[in-house]
Design a protein around this motif. Structure first.
Motif, mmCIF file in Angstrom:
data_model
loop_
_atom_site.group_PDB
_atom_site.id
_atom_site.type_symbol
_atom_site.label_atom_id
_atom_site.label_comp_id
_atom_site.label_asym_id
_atom_site.label_seq_id
_atom_site.Cartn_x
_atom_site.Cartn_y
_atom_site.Cartn_z
ATOM 1 N N THR A 1 2.336 2.481 -13.587
ATOM 2 C CA THR A 1 3.683 2.947 -13.897
ATOM 3 C C THR A 1 4.001 2.764 -15.367
ATOM 4 O O THR A 1 4.679 3.602 -15.986
ATOM 5 N N VAL A 2 3.513 1.680 -15.951
ATOM 6 C CA VAL A 2 3.679 1.467 -17.396
ATOM 7 C C VAL A 2 2.869 2.491 -18.181
ATOM 8 O O VAL A 2 3.218 2.857 -19.301
ATOM 9 N N GLY A 3 1.786 2.992 -17.583
ATOM 10 C CA GLY A 3 0.932 3.940 -18.267
ATOM 11 C C GLY A 3 -0.275 3.303 -18.915
ATOM 12 O O GLY A 3 -0.880 3.879 -19.818
ATOM 13 N N VAL A 4 -0.644 2.104 -18.465
ATOM 14 C CA VAL A 4 -1.778 1.375 -19.030
ATOM 15 C C VAL A 4 -3.023 1.658 -18.194
ATOM 16 O O VAL A 4 -3.051 1.361 -17.003
ATOM 17 N N GLU A 5 -4.035 2.216 -18.801
ATOM 18 C CA GLU A 5 -5.281 2.501 -18.098
ATOM 19 C C GLU A 5 -6.303 1.378 -18.271
ATOM 20 O O GLU A 5 -7.040 1.062 -17.339
ATOM 21 N N VAL A 6 -6.346 0.802 -19.461
ATOM 22 C CA VAL A 6 -7.266 -0.304 -19.738
ATOM 23 C C VAL A 6 -6.425 -1.498 -20.194
ATOM 24 O O VAL A 6 -6.130 -1.632 -21.386
ATOM 25 N N PRO A 7 -6.003 -2.345 -19.274
ATOM 26 C CA PRO A 7 -5.097 -3.438 -19.639
ATOM 27 C C PRO A 7 -5.789 -4.536 -20.438
ATOM 28 O O PRO A 7 -6.966 -4.839 -20.237
ATOM 29 N N ASP B 1 0.827 -1.207 0.000
ATOM 30 C CA ASP B 1 0.000 0.000 0.000
ATOM 31 C C ASP B 1 0.863 1.260 0.000
ATOM 32 O O ASP B 1 0.549 2.239 -0.690
ATOM 33 N N ARG B 2 1.943 1.236 0.775
ATOM 34 C CA ARG B 2 2.846 2.396 0.794
ATOM 35 C C ARG B 2 3.517 2.582 -0.562
ATOM 36 O O ARG B 2 3.701 3.714 -1.025
ATOM 37 N N LEU B 3 3.890 1.480 -1.201
ATOM 38 C CA LEU B 3 4.474 1.562 -2.540
ATOM 39 C C LEU B 3 3.473 2.146 -3.522
ATOM 40 O O LEU B 3 3.836 2.941 -4.398
ATOM 41 N N HIS B 4 2.212 1.798 -3.362
ATOM 42 C CA HIS B 4 1.165 2.313 -4.243
ATOM 43 C C HIS B 4 1.044 3.822 -4.124
ATOM 44 O O HIS B 4 0.802 4.521 -5.122
ATOM 45 N N GLU B 5 1.221 4.353 -2.919
ATOM 46 C CA GLU B 5 1.141 5.791 -2.705
ATOM 47 C C GLU B 5 2.299 6.523 -3.374
ATOM 48 O O GLU B 5 2.161 7.683 -3.769
ATOM 49 N N GLN B 6 3.438 5.851 -3.508
ATOM 50 C CA GLN B 6 4.631 6.476 -4.074
ATOM 51 C C GLN B 6 4.696 6.364 -5.596
ATOM 52 O O GLN B 6 5.392 7.139 -6.247
ATOM 53 N N ALA B 7 3.995 5.391 -6.165
ATOM 54 C CA ALA B 7 4.093 5.121 -7.596
ATOM 55 C C ALA B 7 3.419 6.226 -8.406
ATOM 56 O O ALA B 7 2.460 6.855 -7.964
ATOM 57 N N ALA B 8 3.958 6.443 -9.591
ATOM 58 C CA ALA B 8 3.397 7.453 -10.482
ATOM 59 C C ALA B 8 3.644 7.033 -11.914
ATOM 60 O O ALA B 8 4.457 6.151 -12.189
ATOM 61 N N GLN B 9 2.918 7.665 -12.816
ATOM 62 C CA GLN B 9 3.149 7.383 -14.230
ATOM 63 C C GLN B 9 4.537 7.889 -14.614
ATOM 64 O O GLN B 9 5.051 8.839 -14.021
ATOM 65 N N PRO B 10 5.168 7.255 -15.615
ATOM 66 C CA PRO B 10 6.530 7.650 -15.994
ATOM 67 C C PRO B 10 6.591 9.096 -16.466
ATOM 68 O O PRO B 10 5.657 9.604 -17.083
ATOM 69 N N ALA B 11 7.710 9.737 -16.152
ATOM 70 C CA ALA B 11 7.917 11.111 -16.602
ATOM 71 C C ALA B 11 8.111 11.130 -18.122
ATOM 72 O O ALA B 11 8.501 10.115 -18.708
#
Length: 207
Positions: free
Chosen positions: A146-152, A77-87
């Motif tokens: 993180t990969v940027g996939v919204e609809v896998p 859960d903490r990792l989920h809070e830190q994750a973001a889409q790639p720059a």
């Protein structure tokens, strides 16, 4: 091997006080787990450190497998809070690799606790330990975001699942003394390139 004390689901907290007690238990287990392996952790010690009755502890966590799988779920859960889409300009597979390398360094900095979490979650059965499903679904969402996939697609889900399994194996090898941190990083980056780069390239428009 940790003993599964009861083949039943954990009770879910339903009030702020119950949520607070559950969080105190998880924090106490994490502190004790940094120094003692899963086999050596005593549930009575966790209850005492958390300031709860032993019956309360077993209500939320029927066994050490339930308890340390929940500790791992909290880490995810903490990792989920830190994750973001790639720059912009960062390849998706590189962004995932950076995330997993950072997570690996954090986990391997507490090897005893990490070994207990992996041991517990690997031996937990989804029928009685609900946090296994939470870990898998949250971790999958982290990697897809993180990969940027919204609809896998089905293939996206499969590739991410394979990457998760590979990452767990790399971590376990390091915890067993069979891989250095340099090995961990290179293996993670190679796995991300092999599994995610084809998907990333396929998503690019043809020239």
């Amino acid at each position: 091997m940790a003993r599964i004390a009861a083949a039943r689901m954990s009770a879910e907290p339903s009030s702020p006080e119950q949520h607070d007690r559950r969080q105190r238990i998880l924090r106490a287990a994490s502190r004790i787990g940094t120094e003692k392996s899963l086999e050596r952790v005593q549930m009575h010690d966790v209850a005492k450190a958390a300031g709860v009755a032993i019956g309360t502890l077993y209500r939320y966590f029927p066994s050490k497998v339930h308890l340390f799988t929940a500790v791992m779920a909290a880490q995810v859960d903490r990792l989920h809070e830190q994750a973001a889409q790639p720059a912009p300009g960062v390849e998706p597979e590189d962004a995932v690799a950076d995330l997993l390398v950072q997570a690996s360094r954090s986990l391997l900095a507490q090897p005893v606790l990490s070994a207990s979490m992996l041991q517990a979650s690997n031996s937990a059965h989804v029928a009685t330990v609900a946090d296994t499903i939470h870990i898998d679904s949250t971790f999958r969402d982290i990697l897809l975001r993180t990969v940027g996939v919204e609809v896998p697609t089905a293939q996206d889900v499969t590739l991410v699942r394979l990457l998760m399994q590979c990452w767990y194996g790399v971590l376990q090898s390091s915890l067993n003394g069979r891989a250095s941190m340099a090995d961990v990083e290179s293996d993670i980056r190679l796995a991300c390139r092999l599994l995610l780069a084809p998907r990333s390239n396929a998503a690019q428009p043809s020239q």
